[in-house]
Design a protein around this motif. Structure first.
Motif, PDB file in Angstrom:
ATOM      1  N   ALA A 172       0.842  -1.191   0.000  1.00 50.05           N
ATOM      2  CA  ALA A 172       0.000   0.000   0.000  1.00 50.05           C
ATOM      3  C   ALA A 172       0.879   1.243   0.000  1.00 50.05           C
ATOM      4  CB  ALA A 172      -0.904   0.002   1.236  1.00 50.05           C
ATOM      5  N   THR A 173       0.415   2.277  -0.668  1.00 51.72           N
ATOM      6  CA  THR A 173       1.184   3.518  -0.752  1.00 51.72           C
ATOM      7  C   THR A 173       0.241   4.702  -0.870  1.00 51.72           C
ATOM      8  OG1 THR A 173       2.923   4.674  -1.976  1.00 51.72           O
ATOM      9  CG2 THR A 173       1.417   3.315  -3.265  1.00 51.72           C
ATOM     10  N   SER A 174       0.769   5.856  -0.575  1.00 50.10           N
ATOM     11  CA  SER A 174      -0.016   7.068  -0.810  1.00 50.10           C
ATOM     12  C   SER A 174       0.081   7.417  -2.297  1.00 50.10           C
ATOM     13  CB  SER A 174       0.526   8.226   0.043  1.00 50.10           C
ATOM     14  OG  SER A 174       1.728   8.734  -0.513  1.00 50.10           O
ATOM     15  N   GLU A 175      -0.603   8.459  -2.691  1.00 54.98           N
ATOM     16  CA  GLU A 175      -0.601   8.878  -4.094  1.00 54.98           C
ATOM     17  C   GLU A 175       0.546   9.835  -4.414  1.00 54.98           C
ATOM     18  OE1 GLU A 175      -4.480  10.467  -4.844  1.00 54.98           O
ATOM     19  OE2 GLU A 175      -5.428   8.513  -4.666  1.00 54.98           O
ATOM     20  N   LEU A 176       1.375  10.166  -3.430  1.00 52.89           N
ATOM     21  CA  LEU A 176       2.500  11.058  -3.683  1.00 52.89           C
ATOM     22  C   LEU A 176       3.462  10.397  -4.665  1.00 52.89           C
ATOM     23  CD1 LEU A 176       3.286  12.224  -0.042  1.00 52.89           C
ATOM     24  CD2 LEU A 176       1.979  13.445  -1.784  1.00 52.89           C
ATOM     25  N   ALA A 177       3.973  11.166  -5.604  1.00 50.93           N
ATOM     26  CA  ALA A 177       4.861  10.620  -6.635  1.00 50.93           C
ATOM     27  C   ALA A 177       6.035   9.879  -6.021  1.00 50.93           C
ATOM     28  CB  ALA A 177       5.366  11.740  -7.545  1.00 50.93           C
ATOM     29  N   ARG A 178       6.647  10.448  -4.997  1.00 49.79           N
ATOM     30  CA  ARG A 178       7.823   9.821  -4.390  1.00 49.79           C
ATOM     31  C   ARG A 178       7.474   8.510  -3.699  1.00 49.79           C
ATOM     32  NH1 ARG A 178       6.375  14.586  -2.448  1.00 49.79           N
ATOM     33  NH2 ARG A 178       5.746  14.805  -0.280  1.00 49.79           N
ATOM     34  N   ALA A 179       6.286   8.418  -3.131  1.00 49.29           N
ATOM     35  CA  ALA A 179       5.841   7.173  -2.497  1.00 49.29           C
ATOM     36  C   ALA A 179       5.539   6.113  -3.548  1.00 49.29           C
ATOM     37  CB  ALA A 179       4.615   7.432  -1.633  1.00 49.29           C
ATOM     38  N   LEU A 180       4.886   6.514  -4.625  1.00 50.26           N
ATOM     39  CA  LEU A 180       4.594   5.574  -5.714  1.00 50.26           C
ATOM     40  C   LEU A 180       5.875   5.054  -6.360  1.00 50.26           C
ATOM     41  CD1 LEU A 180       1.593   7.443  -7.348  1.00 50.26           C
ATOM     42  CD2 LEU A 180       1.526   5.178  -6.290  1.00 50.26           C
ATOM     43  N   GLN A 181       6.833   5.941  -6.569  1.00 48.12           N
ATOM     44  CA  GLN A 181       8.105   5.537  -7.170  1.00 48.12           C
ATOM     45  C   GLN A 181       8.835   4.546  -6.249  1.00 48.12           C
ATOM     46  OE1 GLN A 181       9.861   9.382  -7.769  1.00 48.12           O
ATOM     47  NE2 GLN A 181       8.905   9.636  -9.777  1.00 48.12           N
ATOM     48  N   THR A 182       8.796   4.798  -4.952  1.00 49.13           N
ATOM     49  CA  THR A 182       9.414   3.889  -3.992  1.00 49.13           C
ATOM     50  C   THR A 182       8.710   2.546  -4.020  1.00 49.13           C
ATOM     51  OG1 THR A 182      10.096   5.729  -2.572  1.00 49.13           O
ATOM     52  CG2 THR A 182       9.956   3.558  -1.540  1.00 49.13           C
ATOM     53  N   ALA A 183       7.388   2.541  -4.076  1.00 48.74           N
ATOM     54  CA  ALA A 183       6.621   1.286  -4.098  1.00 48.74           C
ATOM     55  C   ALA A 183       6.948   0.472  -5.348  1.00 48.74           C
ATOM     56  CB  ALA A 183       5.120   1.587  -4.044  1.00 48.74           C
ATOM     57  N   TRP A 184       7.113   1.131  -6.490  1.00 50.66           N
ATOM     58  CA  TRP A 184       7.464   0.404  -7.713  1.00 50.66           C
ATOM     59  C   TRP A 184       8.806  -0.297  -7.554  1.00 50.66           C
ATOM     60  CZ3 TRP A 184       4.672  -1.335 -11.454  1.00 50.66           C
ATOM     61  CH2 TRP A 184       3.493  -0.692 -11.805  1.00 50.66           C
ATOM     62  N   ILE A 185       9.740   0.362  -6.916  1.00 53.89           N
ATOM     63  CA  ILE A 185      11.052  -0.246  -6.689  1.00 53.89           C
ATOM     64  C   ILE A 185      10.919  -1.447  -5.760  1.00 53.89           C
ATOM     65  CG2 ILE A 185      13.335   0.099  -5.671  1.00 53.89           C
ATOM     66  CD1 ILE A 185      13.070   3.090  -6.620  1.00 53.89           C
ATOM     67  N   LEU A 186      10.144  -1.297  -4.706  1.00 51.72           N
ATOM     68  CA  LEU A 186       9.954  -2.400  -3.753  1.00 51.72           C
ATOM     69  C   LEU A 186       9.209  -3.570  -4.366  1.00 51.72           C
ATOM     70  CD1 LEU A 186       9.084  -0.417  -0.514  1.00 51.72           C
ATOM     71  CD2 LEU A 186      11.174  -1.731  -0.978  1.00 51.72           C
ATOM     72  N   ALA A 187       8.283  -3.278  -5.263  1.00 48.59           N
ATOM     73  CA  ALA A 187       7.484  -4.344  -5.879  1.00 48.59           C
ATOM     74  C   ALA A 187       8.358  -5.225  -6.735  1.00 48.59           C
ATOM     75  CB  ALA A 187       6.351  -3.738  -6.707  1.00 48.59           C
TER      76      ALA A 187
END
Length: 70
Positions: free
Chosen positions: A55-70
């Motif tokens: 789960a992530t917030s909609e902030l660009a930096r959070a989404l970018q981090t989530a993509w890396i973790l995924a």
């Protein structure tokens, strides 16, 4: 259930990004932040080989981090 909380990687400086006129929600990760998070993600994958939910917030930096973790 196990919960792992991860803060977003290093993002562009708030004040410098504000000068672009864009919303703070669009503030991206830095190149260094992306590289560091890729290393962190590799280490986390050894400890947590499978994610059931990410789960992530909609902030660009959070989404970018989530993509890396995924």
């Amino acid at each position: 259930m196990k919960l792992l909380a991860v803060r977003h990687a290093v993002a562009e400086e708030r004040e410098a990004f504000a000068a672009t006129g864009k919303e703070d929600a669009e503030r991206p990760l830095t190149t260094v932040g992306r590289k560091q998070m890729k290393r962190v993600a590799k280490g986390l994958a050894r400890e947590v080989p499978k994610l059931d939910v990410l789960a992530t917030s909609e902030l660009a930096r959070a989404l970018q981090t989530a993509w890396i973790l995924a």
